[in-house]
Design a protein around this motif. Structure first.
Motif, PDB file in Angstrom:
ATOM      1  N   ILE A  68      64.073  35.421  31.947  1.00  0.00           N
ATOM      2  CA  ILE A  68      65.206  36.350  31.970  1.00  0.00           C
ATOM      3  C   ILE A  68      65.754  36.518  30.558  1.00  0.00           C
ATOM      4  N   GLU A  69      66.016  37.746  30.183  1.00  0.00           N
ATOM      5  CA  GLU A  69      66.677  38.053  28.915  1.00  0.00           C
ATOM      6  C   GLU A  69      68.043  38.654  29.223  1.00  0.00           C
ATOM      7  N   VAL A  70      69.072  38.059  28.662  1.00  0.00           N
ATOM      8  CA  VAL A  70      70.446  38.472  28.935  1.00  0.00           C
ATOM      9  C   VAL A  70      70.922  39.405  27.821  1.00  0.00           C
ATOM     10  N   GLU A  71      71.840  40.311  28.148  1.00  0.00           N
ATOM     11  CA  GLU A  71      72.344  41.270  27.176  1.00  0.00           C
ATOM     12  C   GLU A  71      72.972  40.573  25.976  1.00  0.00           C
ATOM     13  N   ASN A  72      72.882  41.218  24.831  1.00  0.00           N
ATOM     14  CA  ASN A  72      73.474  40.723  23.594  1.00  0.00           C
ATOM     15  C   ASN A  72      74.289  41.855  22.976  1.00  0.00           C
ATOM     16  N   ASN A  73      75.553  41.608  22.722  1.00  0.00           N
ATOM     17  CA  ASN A  73      76.470  42.650  22.225  1.00  0.00           C
ATOM     18  C   ASN A  73      76.467  43.872  23.153  1.00  0.00           C
ATOM     19  N   LYS A  74      76.451  43.562  24.449  1.00  0.00           N
ATOM     20  CA  LYS A  74      76.512  44.589  25.491  1.00  0.00           C
ATOM     21  C   LYS A  74      75.332  45.556  25.434  1.00  0.00           C
ATOM     22  N   SER A  75      74.178  45.100  24.976  1.00  0.00           N
ATOM     23  CA  SER A  75      72.973  45.930  24.948  1.00  0.00           C
ATOM     24  C   SER A  75      71.766  45.071  25.291  1.00  0.00           C
ATOM     25  N   LEU A  76      70.742  45.734  25.839  1.00  0.00           N
ATOM     26  CA  LEU A  76      69.545  45.025  26.267  1.00  0.00           C
ATOM     27  C   LEU A  76      68.337  45.945  26.109  1.00  0.00           C
ATOM     28  N   MET A  81      63.519  51.639  25.254  1.00  0.00           N
ATOM     29  CA  MET A  81      64.931  52.013  25.251  1.00  0.00           C
ATOM     30  C   MET A  81      65.796  50.788  24.985  1.00  0.00           C
ATOM     31  N   THR A  82      67.001  51.065  24.501  1.00  0.00           N
ATOM     32  CA  THR A  82      68.053  50.059  24.458  1.00  0.00           C
ATOM     33  C   THR A  82      69.144  50.514  25.418  1.00  0.00           C
ATOM     34  N   VAL A  83      69.391  49.722  26.458  1.00  0.00           N
ATOM     35  CA  VAL A  83      70.424  50.053  27.440  1.00  0.00           C
ATOM     36  C   VAL A  83      71.743  49.457  26.963  1.00  0.00           C
ATOM     37  N   ILE A  84      72.727  50.305  26.784  1.00  0.00           N
ATOM     38  CA  ILE A  84      74.021  49.896  26.220  1.00  0.00           C
ATOM     39  C   ILE A  84      75.093  50.011  27.297  1.00  0.00           C
ATOM     40  N   GLU A  90      87.585  54.330  33.014  1.00  0.00           N
ATOM     41  CA  GLU A  90      87.115  54.493  34.385  1.00  0.00           C
ATOM     42  C   GLU A  90      86.197  53.364  34.828  1.00  0.00           C
ATOM     43  N   GLY A  91      85.824  52.476  33.923  1.00  0.00           N
ATOM     44  CA  GLY A  91      84.930  51.366  34.251  1.00  0.00           C
ATOM     45  C   GLY A  91      83.769  51.293  33.280  1.00  0.00           C
ATOM     46  N   SER A  92      82.741  50.569  33.644  1.00  0.00           N
ATOM     47  CA  SER A  92      81.564  50.404  32.783  1.00  0.00           C
ATOM     48  C   SER A  92      80.583  51.556  32.997  1.00  0.00           C
ATOM     49  N   THR A  93      80.052  52.059  31.914  1.00  0.00           N
ATOM     50  CA  THR A  93      79.011  53.091  31.973  1.00  0.00           C
ATOM     51  C   THR A  93      77.821  52.629  31.135  1.00  0.00           C
ATOM     52  N   LEU A  94      76.648  53.143  31.463  1.00  0.00           N
ATOM     53  CA  LEU A  94      75.425  52.778  30.759  1.00  0.00           C
ATOM     54  C   LEU A  94      74.924  53.956  29.945  1.00  0.00           C
ATOM     55  N   MET A  95      74.508  53.670  28.722  1.00  0.00           N
ATOM     56  CA  MET A  95      73.896  54.673  27.857  1.00  0.00           C
ATOM     57  C   MET A  95      72.561  54.119  27.358  1.00  0.00           C
ATOM     58  N   THR A  96      71.661  55.011  26.984  1.00  0.00           N
ATOM     59  CA  THR A  96      70.349  54.587  26.485  1.00  0.00           C
ATOM     60  C   THR A  96      70.130  55.110  25.075  1.00  0.00           C
ATOM     61  N   ASP A  97      69.474  54.279  24.284  1.00  0.00           N
ATOM     62  CA  ASP A  97      69.154  54.624  22.906  1.00  0.00           C
ATOM     63  C   ASP A  97      67.673  54.337  22.676  1.00  0.00           C
ATOM     64  N   THR A 132      64.499  62.855  22.920  1.00  0.00           N
ATOM     65  CA  THR A 132      65.424  63.739  23.617  1.00  0.00           C
ATOM     66  C   THR A 132      65.627  63.319  25.063  1.00  0.00           C
ATOM     67  N   LYS A 133      64.559  62.807  25.687  1.00  0.00           N
ATOM     68  CA  LYS A 133      64.644  62.442  27.099  1.00  0.00           C
ATOM     69  C   LYS A 133      65.349  61.109  27.326  1.00  0.00           C
ATOM     70  N   ILE A 134      65.114  60.122  26.465  1.00  0.00           N
ATOM     71  CA  ILE A 134      65.617  58.786  26.761  1.00  0.00           C
ATOM     72  C   ILE A 134      66.959  58.497  26.103  1.00  0.00           C
ATOM     73  N   CYS A 135      67.359  59.307  25.130  1.00  0.00           N
ATOM     74  CA  CYS A 135      68.577  58.985  24.378  1.00  0.00           C
ATOM     75  C   CYS A 135      69.800  59.700  24.938  1.00  0.00           C
ATOM     76  N   HIS A 136      70.913  59.027  24.878  1.00  0.00           N
ATOM     77  CA  HIS A 136      72.207  59.655  25.162  1.00  0.00           C
ATOM     78  C   HIS A 136      72.474  60.700  24.070  1.00  0.00           C
ATOM     79  N   PRO A 137      73.110  61.838  24.419  1.00  0.00           N
ATOM     80  CA  PRO A 137      73.363  62.877  23.405  1.00  0.00           C
ATOM     81  C   PRO A 137      74.010  62.369  22.133  1.00  0.00           C
ATOM     82  N   ARG A 138      74.767  61.287  22.232  1.00  0.00           N
ATOM     83  CA  ARG A 138      75.442  60.744  21.058  1.00  0.00           C
ATOM     84  C   ARG A 138      74.446  60.239  20.010  1.00  0.00           C
TER      85      ARG A 138
END
Length: 365
Positions: A68-76, A81-84, A90-97, A132-138
């Motif tokens: 198991i690999e646990v998130e580091n600095n709220k990213s994994l 992809m990097t899931v952030i 409104e709560g926790s949201t997930l973004m991908t980089d 373009t497909k995997i990244c959040h617009p940011r």
């Protein structure tokens, strides 16, 4: 791993493992995403060790084990992809980089390499589409600049990169992709053929092939193995399989050409058995029995290596047609196209004329 069926088996195994784990786990999982044996999910921190123990209890033989690999600095990282995880009102949201390993070489097909130009253009387009497909617009613009820098290191000119990466909209599907989706039914009726890529010859030749019937792909005739030394020990001749081979006769100029999917050693054993037991199973055995000649098994040579049976059978017919004193039966080349036969005969006459000219020149000297 390495076999075509390995990924399918992995999917079934992981599905069974997940069903087993979800039944025993005492918490609810908000989502589960998997690809082959990579799984990403979210759970309360206190259930992490429990889930690992359940996963590793699935296989009592301990052959299948998980880590198991646990998130580091709220990213994994997950695949490419990097899931952030971002906290909002409104709560926790997930973004991908876009994720690249630190050991990544950043090497792609170099712009000066001997490949079709459209292949190099498609590399740029495909990498841009992936971002373009995997990244959040940011993160899209930042990653496109990184991609441009990487491709510049691989020799791609700035004008081409600027036109494709920055000069076209960042849409998930290009007009060409949309058209290809609409033409799916038409694609199913088209046959695929491959041609060796020769810069001066292949592009004009592709124009002569009807696009509505055939989809043409090119293959490189200058692979890396032609440049670098092979560090592995070569496979002994008799241990090679999937080959077209030639056996000469010790008592005449006759040669026998055939193909085999087994090792050459096994095939020669079969020939020896046929000759010793007077079994007229092939043209080689018939020649040796009728003429009382001896085959030169010690100097058997491999003419071609090809794993595909249909291609190997074609190469066998070509090699038989190229030999002047071949003892093979006529039926061995009856499936060879008359076009190929005429080309082979033309090539043989050309070589005969060339050798005659060389001999006449040597006599004059």
């Amino acid at each position: 791993m390495g076999l075509q069926i390995s990924g399918i088996i992995a999917e079934y195994v992981i599905d069974e493992v997940l069903n087993y784990t979800k039944q025993k786990l005492t918490c609810q999982l908000p989502f589960i995403k998997k690809y082959r044996d990579d799984i990403i999910t979210a759970m309360p921190e206190e259930f992490i060790q429990q889930s690992l123990q359940i996963l590793n209890s699935f296989d009592t033989s301990k052959t299948l084990q998980f880590i198991i690999e646990v998130e580091n600095n709220k990213s994994l990282p997950f695949l490419d992809m990097t899931v952030i995880r971002e906290e909002t009102e409104e709560g926790s949201t997930l973004m991908t980089d876009w994720y690249k390993k630190k050991i990544s070489s950043n090497r792609y097909i170099h712009h000066r390499s001997y490949h079709p130009f459209n292949m190099k253009v498609n590399i740029i387009r495909n990498l841009k589409t992936r971002i373009t497909k995997i990244c959040h617009p940011r993160f899209i613009n930042r990653n496109l600049k990184i991609l441009s820098g990487i491709l510049r290191e691989n020799g791609y000119p700035y004008g081409l990169l600027n036109k494709i990466i920055h000069g076209t909209p960042n849409t998930l599907e290009s007009p060409r992709q949309i058209e290809s989706l609409q033409a799916t039914n038409e694609e199913q009726t088209r046959r695929y053929i491959t041609l060796p890529y020769i810069e001066e010859l292949t592009p004009p030749l592709k124009k002569l092939i009807p696009k509505e019937k055939f989809q043409v792909a090119t293959r490189n005739v200058k692979p890396l193995r032609s440049i670098f030394t092979n560090l592995k020990d070569p496979t002994p001749t008799l241990q090679q399989n999937g080959v077209v081979y030639k056996i000469s006769c010790k008592d005449c100029e006759g040669v026998y050409v055939a193909q085999t999917s087994t090792t050459l050693k096994q095939r020669l054993s079969g020939h020896k058995s046929d000759i010793n037991n007077i079994r007229r199973s092939c043209a080689l055995a018939i020649h040796m029995i009728d003429e009382e000649h001896q085959p030169n098994f010690e100097e058997v040579s491999i003419l071609n290596k090809e794993k595909n049976l249909e291609k190997r059978l074609f190469l066998e017919m070509v090699r038989i047609s190229q030999e002047e004193h071949c003892i093979n039966a006529r039926k061995d080349i009856q499936n060879l196209s008359s076009i190929y036969y005429l080309l082979i005969e033309w090539d043989k006459r050309k070589k005969t004329r060339a050798s005659t000219d060389i001999q006449s020149e040597s006599l004059v000297l």
